[in-house]
Design a protein around this motif. Structure first.
Motif, short mmCIF file in Angstrom:
data_model
loop_
_atom_site.label_atom_id
_atom_site.label_comp_id
_atom_site.label_asym_id
_atom_site.label_seq_id
_atom_site.Cartn_x
_atom_site.Cartn_y
_atom_site.Cartn_z
N LEU A 445 0.81 -1.22 0.00
CA LEU A 445 0.00 0.00 0.00
C LEU A 445 0.84 1.27 0.00
CD1 LEU A 445 -2.88 -0.92 2.47
CD2 LEU A 445 -2.86 -1.05 -0.02
N LEU A 446 2.08 1.18 0.48
CA LEU A 446 2.93 2.36 0.44
C LEU A 446 3.24 2.78 -0.99
CD1 LEU A 446 5.48 1.57 3.31
CD2 LEU A 446 3.58 3.19 3.36
N LYS A 450 -3.96 3.72 -3.83
CA LYS A 450 -5.38 3.64 -4.18
C LYS A 450 -5.92 2.21 -4.17
CE LYS A 450 -5.25 7.84 -7.00
NZ LYS A 450 -5.50 8.45 -8.34
N ARG A 451 -5.07 1.26 -3.83
CA ARG A 451 -5.50 -0.13 -3.77
C ARG A 451 -5.77 -0.54 -2.32
NH1 ARG A 451 -3.84 -2.66 -8.57
NH2 ARG A 451 -5.12 -4.40 -7.86
N SER A 452 -6.38 -1.70 -2.14
CA SER A 452 -6.63 -2.22 -0.80
C SER A 452 -6.04 -3.62 -0.68
CB SER A 452 -8.13 -2.25 -0.49
OG SER A 452 -8.79 -3.19 -1.33
N VAL A 453 -5.84 -4.06 0.56
CA VAL A 453 -5.35 -5.40 0.82
C VAL A 453 -6.21 -6.02 1.91
CG1 VAL A 453 -2.97 -4.92 0.14
CG2 VAL A 453 -3.67 -4.60 2.52
N ASP A 460 -10.06 -7.58 7.55
CA ASP A 460 -10.67 -6.41 6.94
C ASP A 460 -9.97 -6.09 5.61
OD1 ASP A 460 -12.20 -6.23 9.19
OD2 ASP A 460 -11.09 -4.57 10.09
N ASP A 461 -10.73 -5.47 4.71
CA ASP A 461 -10.13 -4.88 3.51
C ASP A 461 -9.67 -3.47 3.89
OD1 ASP A 461 -10.50 -7.00 1.67
OD2 ASP A 461 -12.63 -6.51 1.60
N PHE A 462 -8.39 -3.20 3.74
CA PHE A 462 -7.81 -1.97 4.29
C PHE A 462 -7.12 -1.17 3.19
CE2 PHE A 462 -4.21 0.33 6.15
CZ PHE A 462 -4.87 1.11 7.10
#
Length: 592
Positions: A445-446, A450-453, A460-462
């Protein structure tokens, strides 16, 4: 009769050698607490410690004498309750079971680990307390000056809470209400925080408690005068309220005692200030509250766009930055990259500068969180993981999912009303930890904001909020910048702080001029770094920007105990006499 909706509570004997069960009763004991029924079949310690109370000692003796406490057939060396035992309070029941005095509200827990305290009604409360309640940014609006002060109340939003059927809900009941109202719209950590905050406002606060709030750098104090109510409000911004009589004076934040400022920087909407109540009572000269009409207040606007405040001449002057263009470039780089590292040798002010710039761009210390990395730091410390919690009385340990500093700050930044406000995570000594181990799946994510993991522990989707910025610091004398792997280089921009470049170049000379002091320390430092020759091991000016340096013998003492030991380590094994090469006497000979 058992208290309605009260669950079964458990208490483990030391060492996990047995378990007792019981529940709250509707009857009130002699000490004003709810009575507690110890269930038949409960395990009881046969040992009795000197610190057991008189009531529990007598009760244990009576129960043993009448055959209610018998030797356990299943647990050798333990007793067992042959019948239900009604005790004066949860604490006395815990003392009967354990053989020593214990806090019943925290010792007895449900099967899923919640303490009995969560299920006690309003009648069980701590004495007079002090509280901070934030209201200067509720969905982008300052309720403090617009509503709280002129109308005399304090509030929380609670917009999605269903109607509270109970007048004084327990924490357990509030947990159900929050789960119902915020299912699918808040993370587990946000819901847990909301339960704590609503519970504090509705049941822990009491008439006569002190309440404080902040707005535009001013601390306002008041006294709670009424019970909590749930009502409708425009936009659902202030549905949970308590009436307050506010003082007609406020106190400038910068004039507050340091211990109070530290407590006010905690990043929650409701904060217990009881441990700094003395500081609240001894505040200095007040600043009058502005008697402006509502038209004088900033107009309510639609949600604003995220932006970083401009660099001001005052900021450059406070930081002694000679060239404001450096600050402008830092701001633009931060905006474009969102993650950067300040690197340089020791004493160049990396952490200080990171904190000051974060507070300026974020609007205050409450938007800034600092963590320090070290070799044993892990994902579970930094983001989230199951962390052990020890029971204060029994010593039994259970594991619960806990949010780390990054998760806490991300949840705060993503809240409604906060999304236009920059939030900053400062990672001190970022190169001292295994970054892949610490960030885990968040490393992705760094680079792809704009994406989630999908998170490892909570599932959770974060997504990292766009208003969360990361500033790291790196000491090049501890580990060379050349050792940083390519993955980190792609994800962070690197800004050098070195005595040879702006803004550190000439910093000590500017500070000495402002302090009206002789320039000799600046010339000595320049001569020292010229002799060192290695930019990664140069000595920064902050060592010589402390008051103790300028007392009698202070410069010599600082040089001997702070600077020369660093150079001893740098030249370890080289056979160089550091004192002869870098000592003050030798350097003074080289000055013009």
């Amino acid at each position: 009769m058992p208290l309605p909706d009260s669950p079964e509570f458990h208490l483990n004997l030391p060492g996990g050698t047995g378990v007792a069960t019981g529940r709250l009763l509707t009857a009130i004991g002699n000490n004003g607490s709810y009575m507690f029924r110890l269930d038949k079949g409960s395990a009881v310690s046969a040992e009795q410690w000197p610190r057991v109370g008189d009531y529990a000692r007598r009760l244990r003796a009576e129960l043993r004498a009448d055959g209610t406490l018998v030797d356990s057939a299943q647990l050798p060396g333990k007793w067992e309750a042959a019948a239900d035992v009604d005790c004066n309070s949860p604490s006395s029941a815990a003392a009967v079971v354990l053989g020593y005095s214990a806090s019943g509200p925290s010792a007895w827990r449900t099967a899923d680990g919640h303490p009995l305290t969560d299920f006690l009604p309003l009648s069980w409360r701590a004495p007079h307390k002090s509280w901070l309640v934030r209201g200067s940014n509720v969905s982008g609006r300052d309720l403090v000056r617009r509503l709280w002060l002129p109308e005399g109340f304090v509030s929380l939003s609670g917009a999605q809470l269903p109607p509270l059927d109970e007048p004084d809900p327990t924490k357990s009941a509030l947990r159900r209400y929050v789960q119902e109202g915020y299912e699918g719209t808040a993370s587990y950590h946000q819901k847990r925080g909301l339960v704590d905050e609503v519970h504090a406002l509705l049941t822990q606060m009491r008439v006569g408690d002190t309440v404080a709030t902040l707005s535009d750098g001013i601390l306002y104090l008041g006294e709670i005068t009424g019970d909590a109510v749930q009502t409708d409000s425009p936009g659902g911004l202030s549905n949970l309220r308590r009436t307050v009589t506010w003082q007609q004076t406020g106190h400038a934040y910068e004039d507050l005692p340091e211990e109070l400022q530290q407590r006010l920087s905690i990043q929650h909407d409701v904060v217990d200030l009881t441990n700094v109540a003395d500081a609240l009572a001894q505040l200095g000269a007040p600043v009058p509250i502005t008697d402006g009409e509502p038209d004088d207040l900033p107009a309510e606007t639609a949600p604003r766009e995220l932006t970083l405040p401009p660099v001001t001449p005052g900021l450059a002057d406070d930081l002694l930055v000679h060239d404001p263009a450096w600050l402008e470039e830092f701001r633009e780089l931060l905006w474009d990259e969102q993650q950067l590292v300040l690197y340089g040798p020791p004493g160049t002010g990396k952490t200080y500068l990171a904190m000051k710039l974060a507070e300026h761009f974020g609007g205050g210390p409450e938007q800034v969180k600092l963590v320090q990395f070290h070799p044993s730091y892990a994902y579970e410390d930094f983001f989230e993981g199951f962390r052990p919690e020890a029971d204060p009385d029994s010593g039994e340990v259970a594991f619960r999912l806990k949010a780390g500093p990054l998760r806490e700050l991300a949840d705060l930044a993503s809240r409604e009303g906060n999304r236009h406000i920059p939030h900053f995570l400062i990672i001190d000594e970022i190169n001292r930890a295994n970054l892949a181990k610490v960030f885990g799946e968040l490393y992705f994510l760094l680079e792809y904001r704009k994406r989630s993991v999908r998170l490892t522990y909570s599932g959770d989707d974060f997504t990292l909020p766009p208003n969360l910025f990361v500033i790291g610091t790196m000491n090049t004398a501890d580990r060379s910048i050349a050792l940083v792997d390519g993955a980190m280089r792609r994800r962070f921009a690197f800004v050098e702080l070195s005595p040879r470049t702006e803004p550190t170049l000439g910093l000590l000379a500017r500070w000495l001029s402002r302090q009206d002091r002789d320039q000799e320390p600046s010339r000595l430092l320049d001569a020292l770094n010229e002799r060192i020759g290695d930019a990664d091991f140069a000595i920064g000016p902050s060592y010589l920007m402390k008051p103790g340096v300028y007392r009698d013998g202070g410069l010599e003492r600082t040089w001997r105990t702070k600077i020369l030991p660093l150079l001893e380590e740098h030249h370890y094994g080289e056979g160089i006499n550091v004192e002869d090469r870098y000592g003050l006497a030798e350097l003074r000979k080289s000055l013009p």
